[in-house]
Design an enzyme around this catalytic site. Structure first.
Site, PDB file in Angstrom:
ATOM      1  CG  HIS A  39     -82.669  12.599  62.859  1.00 51.34           C
ATOM      2  ND1 HIS A  39     -81.622  12.202  62.398  1.00 51.34           N
ATOM      3  CD2 HIS A  39     -83.488  11.668  63.509  1.00 51.34           C
ATOM      4  CE1 HIS A  39     -81.825  10.749  62.613  1.00 51.34           C
ATOM      5  NE2 HIS A  39     -82.976  10.563  63.316  1.00 51.34           N
ATOM      6  CB  SER A  65     -84.952   9.921  65.895  1.00 50.37           C
ATOM      7  OG  SER A  65     -84.534   8.782  65.963  1.00 50.37           O
TER       8      SER A  65
END
Length: 512
Positions: free
Chosen positions: A347, A296
């Protein structure tokens, strides 16, 4: 007069492009309709030039409707949130009936409506209408005179037309060239590596097994801090927890990776991917104590790379992927804040460091050394900051202490467990009941039963629904011969978790 109309049409278009920085959006096959745009202050000034006349107002109104329809179809090519269309007709004669009402500004009845003004450069009103247009768009004055010879006008018409064609062709070539700096070989390689490692995880136990994930290199903060296994920041990028996690991330790798590798080239792509993955991994280390794995951080770094591309090639970015890309990033970040299990630290860290990594490398064929050096310094500062903050944050985090307790329980180092849980309880949070429970277990194994009972009593004061704490208290009270207290605790444990095997067994044993 037809030649002079052509001359006016092409000279005006050429002047808007060369002197007023308008960009060509479209030239139709006949060359009699040209769309131009200039973006300023969040507004797109769109000029539509049409070399055609209308005898009657209703015919003109019909073409205005057509212009609105074309503008709506082209909307994704416009940069501005607000769109003002300047619809310019060039013809010898204007409509014979009362068409002047059409000069009044008009707009569609919709959200963020496009606005339109109409200008009619006829022989009688050319200068007035041209001046009105130039005032509306802030254009430099251009003089269009009929005094030139026909030969000069023919030559200039050809020159203006060829320059506009060259300009449009160069623009198309530029748009095509930015997506042809590399082929997505490394994207496919990353897909293969991630899938192979996932299969190895499954064969070795399970990709959802904590033990297997730690063995293969998941981000595990105690191992990073206590053993110096910083390589886990990189290895965790290639591990995924369950098939759905793998599928979603690999779909994103394919979608984003092919775009970024074509724009940046293979070498820049893989460097951005790794630097963003490291940034995302360290952000996860700094802000999330849980075991984590996945691509991610690197994937959000690819978002960052596309945002940097958009900063450099804003028009191409918004004409191709811009608005949908920003929407996807926003949805993912919002989803991360709403769902606790999502590692939003990775993220955000990946997004920021991916953008900065792209600035360090810059786009192929472009260099800006001062900016690139500043970006490199900023990246290093962020990485060092995440490491320093992460170590301090983890050492003071009760959840980190619990993770260390699990390690120590496996080797039966109960004195160390007492030390660590006591440290964690100095900064109590919603894990205080767990720390007390673990310390009580250590006290039992150190034959400090009274201290264990005290901790368990404190634990259920903190969390009265803690079935295991009630059960352990029942066991300790029962072993000390305090049956009334034992019955009270086992009743509570059974009420909370009636299907627990050990709880039900003890309940049947001590409750008449």
């Amino acid at each position: 007069m037809y030649l002079f109309e052509q001359y006016t049409f092409y000279k005006l278009a050429h002047s808007l492009v060369e002197k007023d920085d308008f960009e060509i959006l479209h030239i139709n096959e006949s060359g009699q309709e040209i769309w131009l745009e200039k973006y300023e202050n969040r507004t797109s000034h769109v000029v539509r030039l049409l070399h055609r006349g209308f005898d009657w107002k209703n015919y003109l109104k019909g073409d205005i409707r057509t212009a609105f329809q074309k503008a709506k179809a082209m909307r994704r090519f416009f940069l501005g949130k607000h769109i003002e269309i300047h619809n310019v007709y060039i013809s010898t004669n204007s409509p014979v009936d009362d068409w002047y009402i059409l000069k009044k500004p008009m707009q569609l009845n919709e959200k963020n409506p496009m606005k339109m003004k109409v200008y009619y450069l006829s022989e009688a009103e050319k200068d007035v209408e041209l001046s009105r247009l130039q005032d509306a768009i802030g254009s430099s004055n251009v003089t269009i005179s009929a005094e030139e010879s026909e030969l000069d006008m023919e030559e200039k018409v050809e020159y203006f037309r060829s320059q506009l064609d060259i300009n449009l062709k160069n623009k198309k070539n530029e748009a095509e060239s930015v997506f042809s700096n590399g082929k997505p070989f490394l994207t496919y390689f990353l897909l293969g590596i991630n899938i192979i490692i996932f299969l190895l995880l499954e064969l070795d136990g399970s990709s959802q097994s904590t033990e297997t994930l730690i063995k293969f290199g998941a981000k595990y903060n105690p191992a990073i801090i206590e053993k110096g296994e910083w390589w886990r920041i990189i290895s965790s990028m290639f591990l995924h927890i369950g098939f759905l996690h793998l599928f979603m991330n690999m779909f994103a790798v394919y979608y984003l990776g092919t775009a970024v590798e074509r724009i940046y080239g293979s070498i820049r792509f893989i460097v951005v991917y790794l630097l963003a993955g490291i940034g995302g991994g360290l952000a996860s280390f700094a802000f999330t104590t849980n075991i984590s794995a996945g691509a991610s951080g690197a994937l959000f770094g690819l978002f960052g790379a596309l945002l940097f591309f958009g900063l450099i090639h804003k028009k191409i970015f918004f004409q191709t992927m811009g608005r949908s890309m920003l929407l996807i990033i926003g949805i993912n970040l919002l989803f991360g804040f709403m769902v606790p299990q999502v590692d939003n630290g990775a993220h955000l860290g990946g997004l920021v460091t991916g953008f900065i990594a792209s600035a360090i490398l810059h786009l192929p064929g472009l260099k800006k050394m001062s900016m690139q050096l500043l970006a490199l310094i900023l990246y290093v500062v962020i990485i060092l900051g995440l490491i320093i903050f992460g170590i301090q944050h983890n050492l003071n985090s009760p959840s980190y202490q619990l993770m260390k307790v699990e390690q120590l329980a496996a080797v039966q180092d109960y004195e160390k467990i007492v030390e660590i849980t006591t440290t964690g309880l100095r900064n109590p949070d919603d894990l205080a009941d767990e720390l007390l429970f673990q310390r009580s277990y250590a006290y039992v194994n150190l034959n400090e039963v009274d201290l264990a009972i005290d901790d368990l009593e404190d634990a259920i004061q903190t969390n009265d629904e803690f079935a295991e704490a009630h059960f352990n208290l029942a066991v300790l009270y029962y072993n000390k011969g305090q049956e009334k207290k034992a019955q009270e605790r086992i009743k509570k444990a059974y009420q909370i978790k009636p299907n627990g095997d050990n709880i039900k067994k003890l309940y049947d044993q001590i409750i008449d």
